[in-house]
Design an enzyme around this catalytic site. Structure first.
Site, PDB file in Angstrom:
ATOM      1  N   SER A 127      54.029  -8.462  -3.546  1.00 42.68           N
ATOM      2  CA  SER A 127      55.178  -7.332  -2.602  1.00 42.68           C
ATOM      3  C   SER A 127      55.770  -7.395  -2.136  1.00 42.68           C
ATOM      4  O   SER A 127      55.465  -8.113  -1.431  1.00 42.68           O
ATOM      5  CB  SER A 127      54.143  -5.952  -2.114  1.00 42.68           C
ATOM      6  OG  SER A 127      54.748  -5.297  -1.561  1.00 42.68           O
ATOM      7  N   LYS A 151      56.358  -6.908  -7.547  1.00 40.74           N
ATOM      8  CA  LYS A 151      56.915  -5.344  -6.296  1.00 40.74           C
ATOM      9  C   LYS A 151      57.740  -5.221  -5.691  1.00 40.74           C
ATOM     10  O   LYS A 151      58.104  -5.800  -4.488  1.00 40.74           O
ATOM     11  CB  LYS A 151      55.302  -4.662  -6.288  1.00 40.74           C
ATOM     12  CG  LYS A 151      55.438  -3.954  -5.116  1.00 40.74           C
ATOM     13  CD  LYS A 151      54.131  -2.486  -5.091  1.00 40.74           C
ATOM     14  CE  LYS A 151      53.547  -2.660  -3.699  1.00 40.74           C
ATOM     15  NZ  LYS A 151      52.408  -1.459  -3.826  1.00 40.74           N
ATOM     16  N   LYS A 171      59.375  -2.566  -2.988  1.00 34.58           N
ATOM     17  CA  LYS A 171      59.946  -1.056  -1.978  1.00 34.58           C
ATOM     18  C   LYS A 171      60.744  -0.381  -2.035  1.00 34.58           C
ATOM     19  O   LYS A 171      62.165  -0.835  -1.841  1.00 34.58           O
ATOM     20  CB  LYS A 171      59.390  -1.509  -0.197  1.00 34.58           C
ATOM     21  CG  LYS A 171      58.487  -2.035  -0.323  1.00 34.58           C
ATOM     22  CD  LYS A 171      56.745  -0.966  -0.693  1.00 34.58           C
ATOM     23  CE  LYS A 171      55.490  -1.854  -0.002  1.00 34.58           C
ATOM     24  NZ  LYS A 171      54.868  -1.187   0.036  1.00 34.58           N
ATOM     25  N   ASP A 193      57.481   0.919  -5.749  1.00 30.27           N
ATOM     26  CA  ASP A 193      56.297   1.336  -4.405  1.00 30.27           C
ATOM     27  C   ASP A 193      57.608   2.181  -3.526  1.00 30.27           C
ATOM     28  O   ASP A 193      58.455   1.725  -2.827  1.00 30.27           O
ATOM     29  CB  ASP A 193      55.857   0.336  -4.103  1.00 30.27           C
ATOM     30  CG  ASP A 193      54.722   1.420  -2.822  1.00 30.27           C
ATOM     31  OD1 ASP A 193      54.918   2.686  -3.351  1.00 30.27           O
ATOM     32  OD2 ASP A 193      53.900   0.943  -2.429  1.00 30.27           O
ATOM     33  N   GLU A 242      55.595   3.620  -7.921  1.00 30.82           N
ATOM     34  CA  GLU A 242      54.277   4.115  -6.958  1.00 30.82           C
ATOM     35  C   GLU A 242      54.609   5.099  -6.005  1.00 30.82           C
ATOM     36  O   GLU A 242      55.709   4.625  -4.849  1.00 30.82           O
ATOM     37  CB  GLU A 242      53.618   2.671  -6.146  1.00 30.82           C
ATOM     38  CG  GLU A 242      52.470   2.201  -5.696  1.00 30.82           C
ATOM     39  CD  GLU A 242      52.492   1.544  -5.126  1.00 30.82           C
ATOM     40  OE1 GLU A 242      52.318   0.592  -6.142  1.00 30.82           O
ATOM     41  OE2 GLU A 242      51.590   1.180  -4.505  1.00 30.82           O
ATOM     42  N   ASP A 282      49.294   5.929  -5.040  1.00 34.37           N
ATOM     43  CA  ASP A 282      48.596   5.126  -4.187  1.00 34.37           C
ATOM     44  C   ASP A 282      47.857   6.221  -2.946  1.00 34.37           C
ATOM     45  O   ASP A 282      46.965   6.371  -2.952  1.00 34.37           O
ATOM     46  CB  ASP A 282      49.208   3.795  -3.542  1.00 34.37           C
ATOM     47  CG  ASP A 282      49.034   3.425  -2.726  1.00 34.37           C
ATOM     48  OD1 ASP A 282      47.794   3.099  -2.344  1.00 34.37           O
ATOM     49  OD2 ASP A 282      49.812   2.431  -2.059  1.00 34.37           O
ATOM     50  N   LYS A 319      42.511   1.371  -3.196  1.00 31.59           N
ATOM     51  CA  LYS A 319      42.188   0.216  -2.557  1.00 31.59           C
ATOM     52  C   LYS A 319      41.689   0.875  -1.698  1.00 31.59           C
ATOM     53  O   LYS A 319      41.162   1.553  -1.181  1.00 31.59           O
ATOM     54  CB  LYS A 319      43.942   0.636  -1.499  1.00 31.59           C
ATOM     55  CG  LYS A 319      45.015   0.100  -1.212  1.00 31.59           C
ATOM     56  CD  LYS A 319      46.393   0.556  -0.488  1.00 31.59           C
ATOM     57  CE  LYS A 319      47.183  -0.236  -0.746  1.00 31.59           C
ATOM     58  NZ  LYS A 319      48.504   0.123  -0.094  1.00 31.59           N
ATOM     59  N   GLY A 366      46.827  -3.816  -1.762  1.00 30.81           N
ATOM     60  CA  GLY A 366      46.259  -4.501  -0.084  1.00 30.81           C
ATOM     61  C   GLY A 366      47.142  -4.151   0.538  1.00 30.81           C
ATOM     62  O   GLY A 366      47.722  -2.647   0.931  1.00 30.81           O
TER      63      GLY A 366
HETATM   64  O1  OSB Z   1      51.683   0.674  -0.092  1.00 27.59           O
HETATM   65  O2  OSB Z   1      51.196  -0.580  -1.491  1.00 27.59           O
HETATM   66  C1  OSB Z   1      51.656  -0.161  -0.212  1.00 27.59           C
HETATM   67  C2  OSB Z   1      51.199  -2.756   2.825  1.00 27.59           C
HETATM   68  C3  OSB Z   1      50.386  -1.674   3.413  1.00 27.59           C
HETATM   69  C4  OSB Z   1      51.009  -1.354   3.530  1.00 27.59           C
HETATM   70  C5  OSB Z   1      50.598   0.109   2.754  1.00 27.59           C
HETATM   71  C6  OSB Z   1      51.177  -0.977   1.315  1.00 27.59           C
HETATM   72  C7  OSB Z   1      51.243  -2.139   1.390  1.00 27.59           C
HETATM   73  C8  OSB Z   1      51.512  -3.607   0.545  1.00 27.59           C
HETATM   74  C9  OSB Z   1      51.418  -4.412   0.560  1.00 27.59           C
HETATM   75  O3  OSB Z   1      52.506  -3.244  -0.364  1.00 27.59           O
HETATM   76  C10 OSB Z   1      50.590  -5.501  -0.300  1.00 27.59           C
HETATM   77  C11 OSB Z   1      49.792  -6.546  -0.373  1.00 27.59           C
HETATM   78  O4  OSB Z   1      48.335  -6.496   0.501  1.00 27.59           O
HETATM   79  O5  OSB Z   1      50.537  -7.816  -0.755  1.00 27.59           O
HETATM   80 MG    MG Z   2      51.655   1.884  -1.948  1.00 23.19          MG
END
Ligand code: OSB
Ligand code: MG
Length: 386
Positions: free
Chosen positions: A146, A172, A174, A199, A224, A249, A273, A301
């Site tokens: 990510s 992925k 953001k 995401d 996402e 999510d 999660k 994660g």
């Molecule tokens: O939206 O998936 C998410 C990390 C913190 C809070 C929300 C998200 C995330 C990640 C990190 O995308 C994924 C990782 O732990 O590698």
């Molecule tokens: Mg997410």
């Protein structure tokens, strides 16, 4: 299965420097914070869990300090002195504590590790022992990475290239309004064949449907959580307008939420999660629902330390987890982590399960103590924490 009597549960709040910040549509925090839970049994075994939360209620409503309050003042008193035959007994013991899923999940995770160790089993095998036959874990989990919002397209491209060079097979990114269409177009022009997903972390509304529809042309694995963190219904109005599968999510807090989302057609993929749904017991229930309904599933994660990541990795090795999970190698997050050995990326964009019982990684006490000291120095609310 051997039972365990819980003698003591200790909490350690840590702040750890991140190798790379993860800027999302709700911002980035300078440190990774977490409560590390240490559960000790009457016969002297230790189990470790993690409540992975931020200092701000930005991803969900809990923060590291709300979780401290709930864990210390409500969850621990319900669990001390209890004899457990399985960690799946925990939700019933703490059922008077509503909500606060991340807090509940952290304590439950420490007890999963403790009971797996008491029974001499790797956590992945111990999870499988709570599932119908045929759920034997794989020896590794397929993972992706990510990447946060960058200051420029050039920096974003360089970081994608770096991750591809390291061997990640699923990227992925953001997104947020103003950092979406042009980003996806530029990435696809430069990397036409990579497995790519976006995401949004709830940055859009249903009024953006036409704009989001434009993303269909980029052959995304999924998008996402485009809409509100607490919405399911409006996602069900958006999904039929898109070819790109929506993955939920933030809005899925239980197996039942996913049941509702499926019935409404609010999304086609689940980011599970384990902390968000309140722990591995609810995660197993959600897993079975996905397995029975054929839902594409992966494990998300929260930038976990090695403690939370090891447990998520064990879960991600279960066979119905069939899309790459957000569990990256240690060097993407920390240098060093509070556990050893580090997780390394293996061929096929995968991470191997550790061999030892429970989470299979060793907590480094001196690094844990450094993380606690950093929390006290860096957090304005630290005086609240004794
Ligand atoms: O939206 O998936 C998410 C990390 C913190 C809070 C929300 C998200 C995330 C990640 C990190 O995308 C994924 C990782 O732990 O590698
Ligand atoms: Mg997410």
């Amino acid at each position: 299965m051997k039972p365990v009597t819980i003698k003591e549960i200790k909490l350690h709040i840590v702040a750890l420097p991140l190798v790379e910040l993860l800027k999302t549509s709700f911002g980035a925090e300078p440190f990774k914070t977490a409560i590390i839970i240490e559960a000790v049994s009457e016969n002297g075994l230790t189990g470790w869990g993690e409540t992975a939360l931020k200092t701000k209620p930005s991803y969900g409503s809990e923060t590291v300090l709300t979780a401290l309050h709930i864990t210390r003042d409500f969850l621990i008193p319900k669990l001390l002195g209890q004899t457990l035959h399985s960690p799946t007994e925990v939700p019933a013991l703490v059922k008077t504590v509503r909500g606060n899923h991340h807090a509940r999940a952290g304590v439950e995770a420490a007890l999963w590790d403790l009971l797996a160790k008491a029974n001499g089993m790797r956590l992945a095998d111990y999870f499988a022992a709570h599932l119908p036959a045929g759920n034997t874990p794989r020896e590794s989990a397929v993972v992706g990475v990510s990447i946060g919002i960058q200051d420029s397209l050039d920096e974003q491209m360089a970081l994608i290239q770096k991750r591809l060079d390291e061997g990640y097979g699923r990227i992925k990114l953001k997104i947020e309004p103003g950092w979406d269409f042009e980003l996806a177009r530029a990435v696809r022009a430069r990397f036409p064949d990579i497995t790519l997903m976006l995401d949004a972390n709830s940055a859009y509304t249903l009024d953006d449907a036409d704009h989001l529809k434009q993303l269909d042309q980029f052959d995304l694995l999924m998008i996402e959580q485009p809409l509100a963190y607490d919405d399911i219904y409006e996602h069900s109005l958006l999904q039929p307008q898109l070819n790109t599968p929506i993955c939920l999510d933030e809005s899925i807090y239980s197996a039942q939420d996913w049941q509702i989302a499926m019935r409404l057609g609010a999304g086609r993929i689940l980011n599970l999660k384990p902390t968000r749904v309140g722990g591995y017991t609810e995660s197993l229930k959600t897993y079975r629902l996905c397995q029975e309904s054929g839902t594409p599933l992966w494990i998300g994660g929260m930038l976990e330390t090695g403690i939370g990541r090891a447990a998520n990795l064990a879960f991600a090795a279960l066979p119905a987890v069939n899309l790459p999970s957000d569990i990256s190698a240690t060097n993407r997050y920390f240098d060093p982590d509070i556990t050893e050995p580090p997780f390394e990326l293996a061929p096929g964009s995968s991470i191997r399960l550790p061999e030892g019982p429970g989470i299979g990684v060793d907590v480094q006490r001196e690094r844990l103590a450094e993380g606690e000291a950093r929390w006290r120095e860096s957090n304005p609310f630290a005086p609240l924490w004794g």
